[in-house]
Write a protein that holds these residues in place. Structure first.
Motif, PDB file in Angstrom:
ATOM      1  N   UNK A   1      67.364  49.676 -10.906  1.00 50.34           N
ATOM      2  CA  UNK A   1      67.205  51.078 -11.161  1.00 50.34           C
ATOM      3  C   UNK A   1      68.589  51.450 -10.943  1.00 50.34           C
TER       4      UNK A   1
ATOM      5  N   UNK B   1      66.713  37.918  -5.218  1.00 47.17           N
ATOM      6  CA  UNK B   1      67.615  39.243  -5.020  1.00 47.17           C
ATOM      7  C   UNK B   1      69.000  38.779  -4.510  1.00 47.17           C
TER       8      UNK B   1
ATOM      9  N   UNK C   1      72.861  40.883  -4.647  1.00 50.34           N
ATOM     10  CA  UNK C   1      73.706  41.958  -4.944  1.00 50.34           C
ATOM     11  C   UNK C   1      74.516  42.315  -6.266  1.00 50.34           C
TER      12      UNK C   1
ATOM     13  N   UNK D   1      77.576  44.395  -8.542  1.00 50.26           N
ATOM     14  CA  UNK D   1      78.848  45.199  -8.449  1.00 50.26           C
ATOM     15  C   UNK D   1      78.955  46.134  -9.735  1.00 50.26           C
ATOM     16  N   UNK D   2      79.068  47.275  -9.578  1.00 53.22           N
ATOM     17  CA  UNK D   2      78.906  48.278 -10.460  1.00 53.22           C
ATOM     18  C   UNK D   2      79.952  48.996 -10.806  1.00 53.22           C
TER      19      UNK D   2
ATOM     20  N   UNK E   1      76.515  39.233  -7.588  1.00 55.58           N
ATOM     21  CA  UNK E   1      76.993  38.540  -6.481  1.00 55.58           C
ATOM     22  C   UNK E   1      75.918  37.537  -6.066  1.00 55.58           C
TER      23      UNK E   1
ATOM     24  N   UNK F   1      75.285  35.826  -0.108  1.00 56.92           N
ATOM     25  CA  UNK F   1      76.233  36.992   0.567  1.00 56.92           C
ATOM     26  C   UNK F   1      75.152  37.981   1.528  1.00 56.92           C
ATOM     27  N   UNK F   2      74.254  38.118   1.275  1.00 58.14           N
ATOM     28  CA  UNK F   2      73.527  39.060   1.910  1.00 58.14           C
ATOM     29  C   UNK F   2      72.390  38.396   3.203  1.00 58.14           C
TER      30      UNK F   2
ATOM     31  N   UNK G   1      62.565  42.314   0.498  1.00 58.74           N
ATOM     32  CA  UNK G   1      63.567  42.201  -0.504  1.00 58.74           C
ATOM     33  C   UNK G   1      64.478  43.239  -0.494  1.00 58.74           C
ATOM     34  N   UNK G   2      65.509  43.368  -1.105  1.00 53.80           N
ATOM     35  CA  UNK G   2      66.578  44.303  -0.996  1.00 53.80           C
ATOM     36  C   UNK G   2      66.935  44.634  -2.443  1.00 53.80           C
ATOM     37  N   UNK G   3      67.812  45.744  -2.523  1.00 55.55           N
ATOM     38  CA  UNK G   3      68.633  46.125  -3.525  1.00 55.55           C
ATOM     39  C   UNK G   3      69.787  46.935  -3.053  1.00 55.55           C
ATOM     40  N   UNK G   4      70.983  45.923  -3.306  1.00 57.93           N
ATOM     41  CA  UNK G   4      72.343  46.330  -3.173  1.00 57.93           C
ATOM     42  C   UNK G   4      73.096  46.653  -4.309  1.00 57.93           C
ATOM     43  N   UNK G   5      73.767  47.708  -4.198  1.00 59.34           N
ATOM     44  CA  UNK G   5      74.530  48.107  -5.341  1.00 59.34           C
ATOM     45  C   UNK G   5      75.937  48.577  -4.745  1.00 59.34           C
ATOM     46  N   UNK G   6      76.965  47.831  -5.068  1.00 58.04           N
ATOM     47  CA  UNK G   6      78.306  48.371  -4.835  1.00 58.04           C
ATOM     48  C   UNK G   6      79.195  48.919  -5.837  1.00 58.04           C
ATOM     49  N   UNK G   7      79.605  50.019  -5.744  1.00 58.55           N
ATOM     50  CA  UNK G   7      80.261  51.004  -6.748  1.00 58.55           C
ATOM     51  C   UNK G   7      81.701  50.662  -6.559  1.00 58.55           C
TER      52      UNK G   7
ATOM     53  N   UNK H   1      86.983  42.682  -7.175  1.00 56.46           N
ATOM     54  CA  UNK H   1      86.481  44.055  -7.248  1.00 56.46           C
ATOM     55  C   UNK H   1      86.793  45.026  -6.180  1.00 56.46           C
TER      56      UNK H   1
ATOM     57  N   UNK I   1      82.153  52.784  -2.692  1.00 59.39           N
ATOM     58  CA  UNK I   1      81.091  53.130  -1.853  1.00 59.39           C
ATOM     59  C   UNK I   1      79.869  52.009  -2.165  1.00 59.39           C
ATOM     60  N   UNK I   2      78.867  52.201  -1.368  1.00 55.25           N
ATOM     61  CA  UNK I   2      77.627  51.239  -1.942  1.00 55.25           C
ATOM     62  C   UNK I   2      76.273  51.996  -1.725  1.00 55.25           C
ATOM     63  N   UNK I   3      75.331  51.311  -2.165  1.00 57.22           N
ATOM     64  CA  UNK I   3      73.917  51.812  -1.894  1.00 57.22           C
ATOM     65  C   UNK I   3      72.952  50.703  -1.775  1.00 57.22           C
TER      66      UNK I   3
ATOM     67  N   UNK J   1      69.468  49.277   0.003  1.00 52.57           N
ATOM     68  CA  UNK J   1      68.139  49.540   0.411  1.00 52.57           C
ATOM     69  C   UNK J   1      67.477  48.235   0.648  1.00 52.57           C
TER      70      UNK J   1
ATOM     71  N   UNK K   1      63.625  37.462   2.672  1.00 43.42           N
ATOM     72  CA  UNK K   1      64.896  37.156   2.547  1.00 43.42           C
ATOM     73  C   UNK K   1      65.453  36.710   3.936  1.00 43.42           C
TER      74      UNK K   1
END
Lengths: 162, 162
Positions: A78, A91, A93, A95-96, A106, A110-111, A128-134, B124, B128-130, B132, B162
């Motif tokens: 999402x 799962x 990460x 990179x957005x 990634x 890494x996690x 599990x996880x959800x990682x987004x790096x902007x 990259x 910032x990051x997100x 969860x 994980x």
DNA sequence: TTCTCTCAAGAAAATGATTTTCCACAGGAC
DNA sequence: GTCCTGTGGAAAATCATTTTCTTGAGAGAA
């Protein structure tokens, strides 16, 4: 990507053994995701499949995506309000890029270090996880940063480099 | 929380100096977020504020939340389809319990090591990051896991620890 | 005080992504 | 061939969120 062809066949086999019919539409949707490298949205999948099946409905795409998701064949990702679909279930990460909106992966390793260290004291059991790096991808940095997407401005406002 | 009262006054002052009027509705919405520890949704904020202002409209809540977000006074946190609001602007990981739906914070330092190591080779530039992390909180583990939320089943299906 | 002028609140309509409903049809089982 | 269930497609429904429109309230100017 590894041998995508064989991978696709394996997924098709899973669909069939779970009792789902293998329609041309489903094949097209599944292979669109498997061959894509951009984590497409339902709309993007629809556009692509519609090239071969002009009569296909967006509802069919959504129904199929839900089937694939519930069977654990694709993962849902999402991003601000809409869903993207990922053929990679492990799962990992993301990179957005806030400028070109590309989504890169990634490696999952890494996690792992972080999760073990960080969670050990909390009593939380991670599943599990959800990682987004902007941020800015290498290309967009090279092109200069003056043209940052105004849509992302509210997010940038509250950010400092991490 | 630290001296929440003083913190709230500081935020109120920022609203005023940016040229926004300080209406009772805005005060109520802001203080609901500041005093809350559950990362409330717009709907939850609306319910709470409606106790004091029965005539308030959900649109007013959304408009105010956008003002606060754009001023960098609150942070938006997207969780499967709907937004939650966080008084803490410092990027930090969240622990989401798939059973009781609680959202807990992890200290920001947790992330820094990983981000530096992981991103150094990618080119990259992170802004910032997100993050969860989904799983079971300590309480829900203690109560036994038999009653996992069926809504979360599709997600659990594709997960391994994980 | 009175007159503007702008901002804000509330109601209702609009939006956009996604889901559901409904119906006709197609393929496999018998 | 007949039945049965699963499936695709169109359209309507849903849900969170945003926009539009109108009215009213507050701040400042005259």
């Amino acid at each position: 990507m590894e041998n995508t062809k064989g991978f696709l066949e394996h997924l098709v086999e899973r669909l069939r053994t779970q009792g789902y019919r293998l329609t041309p539409q489903r094949m097209a949707i599944l292979s669109t995701i498997v061959y894509s490298h951009i984590h497409p949205t339902a709309e993007e999948i629809y556009q692509q499949v519609a090239a071969d099946f002009p009569m296909i409905s967006l509802a069919t795409v959504y129904k199929t995506l839900n089937v694939l998701k519930n069977l654990g064949i694709v993962a849902e990702l999402q991003m601000d309000g809409s869903s993207h679909y990922d053929r990679d279930l492990t799962p990992h990460p993301h990179l957005v890029c806030v400028q070109c909106h590309s989504i890169a992966d990634l490696p999952p390793e890494t996690m792992s270090k972080m999760s073990q260290e960080a969670l050990s004291t909390t009593g939380f059991r991670a599943l599990w996880y959800d990682i987004k790096i902007y941020g800015l991808c290498a290309q967009c940095q090279a092109q200069g940063e003056e043209t940052a997407d105004p849509l992302m401005a509210p997010c940038l406002f509250q950010s400092q480099t991490i």
